[in-house]
Design a protein around this motif. Sequence first.
Motif, PDB file in Angstrom:
ATOM      1  N   GLY A 142      37.051  -4.041 -23.639  1.00 15.61           N
ATOM      2  CA  GLY A 142      36.910  -5.031 -24.329  1.00 15.61           C
ATOM      3  C   GLY A 142      36.425  -3.870 -25.728  1.00 15.61           C
ATOM      4  N   ARG A 143      35.197  -4.324 -26.525  1.00 16.59           N
ATOM      5  CA  ARG A 143      34.272  -3.914 -27.455  1.00 16.59           C
ATOM      6  C   ARG A 143      33.436  -3.229 -26.540  1.00 16.59           C
ATOM      7  NH1 ARG A 143      33.493  -9.569 -29.692  1.00 16.59           N
ATOM      8  NH2 ARG A 143      33.285 -10.061 -27.734  1.00 16.59           N
ATOM      9  N   LEU A 144      33.543  -2.312 -27.551  1.00 12.17           N
ATOM     10  CA  LEU A 144      32.527  -1.297 -27.131  1.00 12.17           C
ATOM     11  C   LEU A 144      31.889  -0.735 -28.113  1.00 12.17           C
ATOM     12  CD1 LEU A 144      32.270   2.482 -23.902  1.00 12.17           C
ATOM     13  CD2 LEU A 144      32.022   2.896 -26.606  1.00 12.17           C
ATOM     14  N   LEU A 145      30.320  -0.115 -28.422  1.00 10.06           N
ATOM     15  CA  LEU A 145      29.752   0.239 -28.906  1.00 10.06           C
ATOM     16  C   LEU A 145      28.745   1.515 -29.029  1.00 10.06           C
ATOM     17  CD1 LEU A 145      27.968   0.004 -32.169  1.00 10.06           C
ATOM     18  CD2 LEU A 145      26.820  -1.238 -31.422  1.00 10.06           C
ATOM     19  N   GLU A 146      28.031   2.781 -29.537  1.00  9.59           N
ATOM     20  CA  GLU A 146      28.226   4.070 -28.831  1.00  9.59           C
ATOM     21  C   GLU A 146      27.307   4.391 -30.116  1.00  9.59           C
ATOM     22  OE1 GLU A 146      28.228   8.142 -27.073  1.00  9.59           O
ATOM     23  OE2 GLU A 146      30.067   7.895 -28.159  1.00  9.59           O
ATOM     24  N   GLU A 157      37.550   9.235 -24.817  1.00  7.52           N
ATOM     25  CA  GLU A 157      38.050   8.787 -24.062  1.00  7.52           C
ATOM     26  C   GLU A 157      37.683   7.302 -23.794  1.00  7.52           C
ATOM     27  OE1 GLU A 157      39.275  11.152 -21.587  1.00  7.52           O
ATOM     28  OE2 GLU A 157      39.327  12.181 -23.465  1.00  7.52           O
ATOM     29  N   ALA A 158      37.027   6.375 -23.971  1.00  6.16           N
ATOM     30  CA  ALA A 158      37.131   5.157 -24.703  1.00  6.16           C
ATOM     31  C   ALA A 158      38.673   4.811 -25.177  1.00  6.16           C
ATOM     32  CB  ALA A 158      35.845   3.940 -24.858  1.00  6.16           C
ATOM     33  N   GLY A 159      38.702   4.989 -26.041  1.00  3.70           N
ATOM     34  CA  GLY A 159      39.954   4.317 -26.854  1.00  3.70           C
ATOM     35  C   GLY A 159      40.895   4.577 -25.949  1.00  3.70           C
ATOM     36  N   GLN A 160      41.254   5.461 -24.980  1.00  2.30           N
ATOM     37  CA  GLN A 160      42.112   5.858 -24.546  1.00  2.30           C
ATOM     38  C   GLN A 160      42.574   4.981 -23.338  1.00  2.30           C
ATOM     39  OE1 GLN A 160      42.257  10.026 -23.281  1.00  2.30           O
ATOM     40  NE2 GLN A 160      42.438  10.414 -26.129  1.00  2.30           N
ATOM     41  N   ARG A 161      41.320   4.646 -23.259  1.00  2.00           N
ATOM     42  CA  ARG A 161      41.224   3.702 -22.033  1.00  2.00           C
ATOM     43  C   ARG A 161      41.612   1.938 -22.288  1.00  2.00           C
ATOM     44  NH1 ARG A 161      36.786   5.520 -16.924  1.00  2.00           N
ATOM     45  NH2 ARG A 161      37.448   7.232 -16.732  1.00  2.00           N
ATOM     46  N   GLY A 162      41.982   1.413 -23.437  1.00  3.46           N
ATOM     47  CA  GLY A 162      41.529   0.096 -24.226  1.00  3.46           C
ATOM     48  C   GLY A 162      40.747  -0.490 -24.829  1.00  3.46           C
ATOM     49  N   TRP A 163      39.705   0.641 -24.178  1.00  6.47           N
ATOM     50  CA  TRP A 163      38.888  -0.403 -25.529  1.00  6.47           C
ATOM     51  C   TRP A 163      38.634  -0.677 -26.425  1.00  6.47           C
ATOM     52  CZ3 TRP A 163      34.029  -1.551 -22.794  1.00  6.47           C
ATOM     53  CH2 TRP A 163      33.530  -2.226 -21.620  1.00  6.47           C
ATOM     54  N   GLN A 164      38.443  -1.351 -27.338  1.00  4.15           N
ATOM     55  CA  GLN A 164      38.291  -1.691 -29.057  1.00  4.15           C
ATOM     56  C   GLN A 164      36.635  -0.575 -29.054  1.00  4.15           C
ATOM     57  OE1 GLN A 164      38.244  -5.403 -30.804  1.00  4.15           O
ATOM     58  NE2 GLN A 164      39.581  -5.637 -28.906  1.00  4.15           N
ATOM     59  N   ALA A 165      36.138   0.905 -29.214  1.00  2.00           N
ATOM     60  CA  ALA A 165      35.747   1.623 -29.452  1.00  2.00           C
ATOM     61  C   ALA A 165      34.544   1.534 -30.892  1.00  2.00           C
ATOM     62  CB  ALA A 165      35.950   2.767 -28.729  1.00  2.00           C
ATOM     63  N   LEU A 166      33.416   1.554 -31.138  1.00  2.00           N
ATOM     64  CA  LEU A 166      32.299   1.290 -32.346  1.00  2.00           C
ATOM     65  C   LEU A 166      31.898   2.672 -32.447  1.00  2.00           C
ATOM     66  CD1 LEU A 166      32.960   0.848 -35.691  1.00  2.00           C
ATOM     67  CD2 LEU A 166      31.526  -0.058 -34.327  1.00  2.00           C
ATOM     68  N   PHE A 201      29.377  -7.139 -28.252  1.00  2.00           N
ATOM     69  CA  PHE A 201      29.856  -5.799 -27.450  1.00  2.00           C
ATOM     70  C   PHE A 201      30.329  -6.367 -26.285  1.00  2.00           C
ATOM     71  CE2 PHE A 201      28.833  -4.340 -32.069  1.00  2.00           C
ATOM     72  CZ  PHE A 201      29.988  -3.922 -31.752  1.00  2.00           C
ATOM     73  N   GLU A 202      30.931  -5.540 -24.936  1.00  2.00           N
ATOM     74  CA  GLU A 202      31.308  -5.748 -24.024  1.00  2.00           C
ATOM     75  C   GLU A 202      30.206  -4.077 -23.588  1.00  2.00           C
ATOM     76  OE1 GLU A 202      32.988  -9.114 -25.043  1.00  2.00           O
ATOM     77  OE2 GLU A 202      34.152  -6.683 -25.241  1.00  2.00           O
TER      78      GLU A 202
END
Length: 336
Positions: A142-146, A157-166, A201-202
């Motif tokens: 899902g959506r991940l915010l750092e 790394e999150a993007g490589q697992r399919g997260w929509q990372a911001l 965000f998830e």
Amino acid sequence: MNDDPRAAFDAALIPGMRDRLADAYREFRAREAEAIATLAPPASGGSIGAYRDRDCPICGTPAGAARPVLQAHGLTLLDCPGCGLTYTRQVMEEAADAGRYRASALDEALIALRLSEPYLELETARARYYLDRLAAQGAAGGRLLEIGSGFGTLLVEAGQRGWQALGLEPGRLGATATRRRGATVVEGYFPQDLPDPAARFEAIAALDVLEHMASPLPFLADIRQRLAPGGLLFIQVPNWDSLLVRLEGAASSVVCPGHWSYFTPATLTGLLARAGFRALEVGTVQSEIDRQAAFAPEAVAAALNQLRPGEAGVPDAARLHALKLGYKLVGVFAPG
């Protein structure tokens, strides 16, 4: 063979890793010492800006009722009798504090360290472990915010697992490096610089951020509002219960201007509970077992017994983590 996944990013347990990191760390520590001197309160020789005194940022108990536990770099660390938090009596004014994120010699040394090949090996393994911990608690996409995304390794790394990372990163060098690595980042602060204020965000991650917040509760309230239903929060902070930190005392690099709160497993969980979160898991990473070995066994045993009464001897890495005495404290939290 060590089957603990934390060993994959524990420099103390990887043969030759300290030597590979030595040059970059030597330069970083030199620049860090200069920055600490500059950031200290003006009465102690600092030159960045004004400080103010405060009471406990968690429960509001007056500082006058607290017990001083340490003095370093012009700061007095207090133990709050109300909630148990260790915090600095003095805190930098907000405008001056924001100045810490402008490009500096420390930033240049930090980027040389954190984008070096050996450090990236550790950071990548750590990011994968953190994503695994989120997945184990039900957040696998899902959506991940750092918040405070640094140089972007978790985002990559999150993007490589399919997260929509911001990522949100106040440091220009970190944001620029993150973009070059192919991740999405906004140079700015949470929550005011989120591109979409309505986004939920998830998962939200804040690694080495919470200790910098002069007022942690409003920060956590903003996070809670931006979690999607079922969303999770991942926190990493320096561990005030770290055996190494207690052995080093005022000489520890953990004790410095900019670190305004010093969390233990109990006080981190207590703070998150006040903010409306429940702990799903809390543990430690990074044993620093080789640095601990520089101290006499008697000193190590005494510090261990002080932190965990009834415990004796010199702990290995596995025992450190079992007792939550590792260098960094991490946790997964859910609203409610």
